[in-house]
Design an enzyme around this catalytic site. Sequence first.
Site, mmCIF file in Angstrom:
data_model
loop_
_atom_site.group_PDB
_atom_site.id
_atom_site.type_symbol
_atom_site.label_atom_id
_atom_site.label_comp_id
_atom_site.label_asym_id
_atom_site.label_seq_id
_atom_site.Cartn_x
_atom_site.Cartn_y
_atom_site.Cartn_z
ATOM 1 N N TYR A 114 43.447 21.047 11.441
ATOM 2 C CA TYR A 114 44.381 20.712 10.138
ATOM 3 C C TYR A 114 45.399 19.826 10.604
ATOM 4 C CZ TYR A 114 44.647 22.595 5.581
ATOM 5 O OH TYR A 114 44.481 22.945 4.066
ATOM 6 N N GLU A 143 47.656 17.902 7.947
ATOM 7 C CA GLU A 143 48.784 17.676 6.824
ATOM 8 C C GLU A 143 49.695 16.646 7.240
ATOM 9 O OE1 GLU A 143 50.013 20.917 4.469
ATOM 10 O OE2 GLU A 143 47.854 21.166 3.559
ATOM 11 N N ASP A 181 38.805 -3.405 -5.852
ATOM 12 C CA ASP A 181 38.080 -2.177 -5.283
ATOM 13 C C ASP A 181 36.636 -2.963 -4.892
ATOM 14 O OD1 ASP A 181 36.406 -0.288 -4.936
ATOM 15 O OD2 ASP A 181 36.467 0.769 -6.790
ATOM 16 N N THR A 195 35.332 2.086 -0.056
ATOM 17 C CA THR A 195 34.706 3.219 0.363
ATOM 18 C C THR A 195 34.237 2.610 1.815
ATOM 19 O OG1 THR A 195 32.519 2.688 -0.371
ATOM 20 C CG2 THR A 195 33.706 4.389 -1.537
ATOM 21 N N LYS A 242 28.907 2.475 2.255
ATOM 22 C CA LYS A 242 28.045 1.410 1.619
ATOM 23 C C LYS A 242 27.592 0.361 2.753
ATOM 24 C CE LYS A 242 29.515 2.809 -2.993
ATOM 25 N NZ LYS A 242 30.697 3.414 -2.880
ATOM 26 N N ARG A 251 31.159 8.914 4.959
ATOM 27 C CA ARG A 251 31.600 9.076 3.563
ATOM 28 C C ARG A 251 33.097 9.146 3.523
ATOM 29 N NH1 ARG A 251 27.788 9.053 -0.257
ATOM 30 N NH2 ARG A 251 25.710 8.860 0.507
#
Length: 490
Positions: free
Chosen positions: A84, A86, A239, A265, A268, A274
């Site tokens: 974790y 954060e 984008d 992203t 692709k 992902r």
Amino acid sequence: MLSRLSATCKHLLIEGSHRISLGQIAKMSTKYLHEPVWDNDPELFEIMKREKQRQVKGLEMIASENFTSLAVLNCLGSCLTNKYSEGYPGHRYYGGTQFIDQVENLCIERALKAFNLCADEWGVNVQPLSGSPANFAVYTALVEPHGRIMGLDLPDGGHLTHGFFTATKKISATSIFFESMPYKSNQETGFLDYDALWKSAKLFKPKLIIAGVSCYSRALDYKKFREICDDVGAILMADMAHISGLVAAGVTPSPFEYSDIVTTTTHKSLRGPRAGVIFFRKGFKTNAKGEKIPYDYESKINQAVFPGLQGGPHENAIAGVATCLRQVMTPEFKEYAQQIVRNAQILSDGLQARGYKVVTGGTEVHMLLVDCRSVGLTGAKAEYILEEISITCNKNTVPGDKSALNPSGIRLGTPALTTRGLKEEDICQVVDFMDKGMKLGKTISEKSGPKLVDFKKACQEGAFKEELDCLRQEVHKFSEKFPMPGFECY
């Protein structure tokens, strides 16, 4: 230890007919931590194997999909998923993040380098979980609630997160929290209508304009977008989710020269895991009076990602992005990106030669949009008949469509096929398979009628089923000749 056992375990220990010792319970509770999935969960593993076989035997032509490398898969299944973290490097809310910080900093460094960006002029956030939250984080950071944005309309090739809504429903959360106005393509040619966009922008006065697509086969004119944004005082966000791999390889125009923000992203054409990435301008800009004004995007965007919209980042995915970006900066990747475009153009030319209408008449990138009305099919029927012969694509709206649920076209892409090593001559064979399948689909449709449910039923009966089975086996035999990256059996 007994106090830690569930009520069921206590019952087995005390009253059960088959008594189990505490040692046995402890052994049972830990052995699963060290078993591979094929031993620990054979039911699930069987499904995973079937999916692997689907990928190996079929032809993956969904433009937004790709097959990532073994190195990326190693990262995704690594110990990094346990941590974790954060916050941001050097400013975490948890301890034990010294190596996590190194992973994330390495990813940031490589992201800038892969796109030839100077760290004094550009910053990057690599924590978005995917492209949609990356886009929403930008809107949250830079556009006030119910502020105005403009993006390409979904039926014309835009993405849901660019603000899509209908006359009766706000489909995307973007359109719920912000006021969106779509711009359109020319309904006859399929090309973007920049003049109409400029006129609409002058009237609508958006805070932000999105230069980005989900299904558009031509390179965008980022300079024109910049001129429009400067004229109306809007932020320009590009984008590049679909084309980021092509941009990094230099085979399509880069949005960075003209944009304020660039999102993408990574799974692709970039061929990574992902995830999502946000690039933002740093340093100073010059206003109309010649004054230098500092960009204020960095803190706003970082705060919108965390703590605004997300919690702990997925550091295993960030590591996957880092290693994928290392691959991107190789001569082999540039050759791969060039081959993607060549394959897409061969695919487009081959389909048009057989009578299929390709929107805009061709492609300059990795994908194309086929108007299936030109061969007597709906998009849904074309998608279904191709999947029946193990060619995977997706139904898609074409300019002029009224419903995204009942579109007239299919979207095709070549990144995944190119990853497996298909070249021009192989794409010609793919065109032949598609043509046979679509023509058979037209025959079935003429006999079954307009309803999709009747069409599907007819595909599974009699001579039609036999023809589809035979064609599917041909596709499998062809596809299995090409290697698949990743793990061998799953």
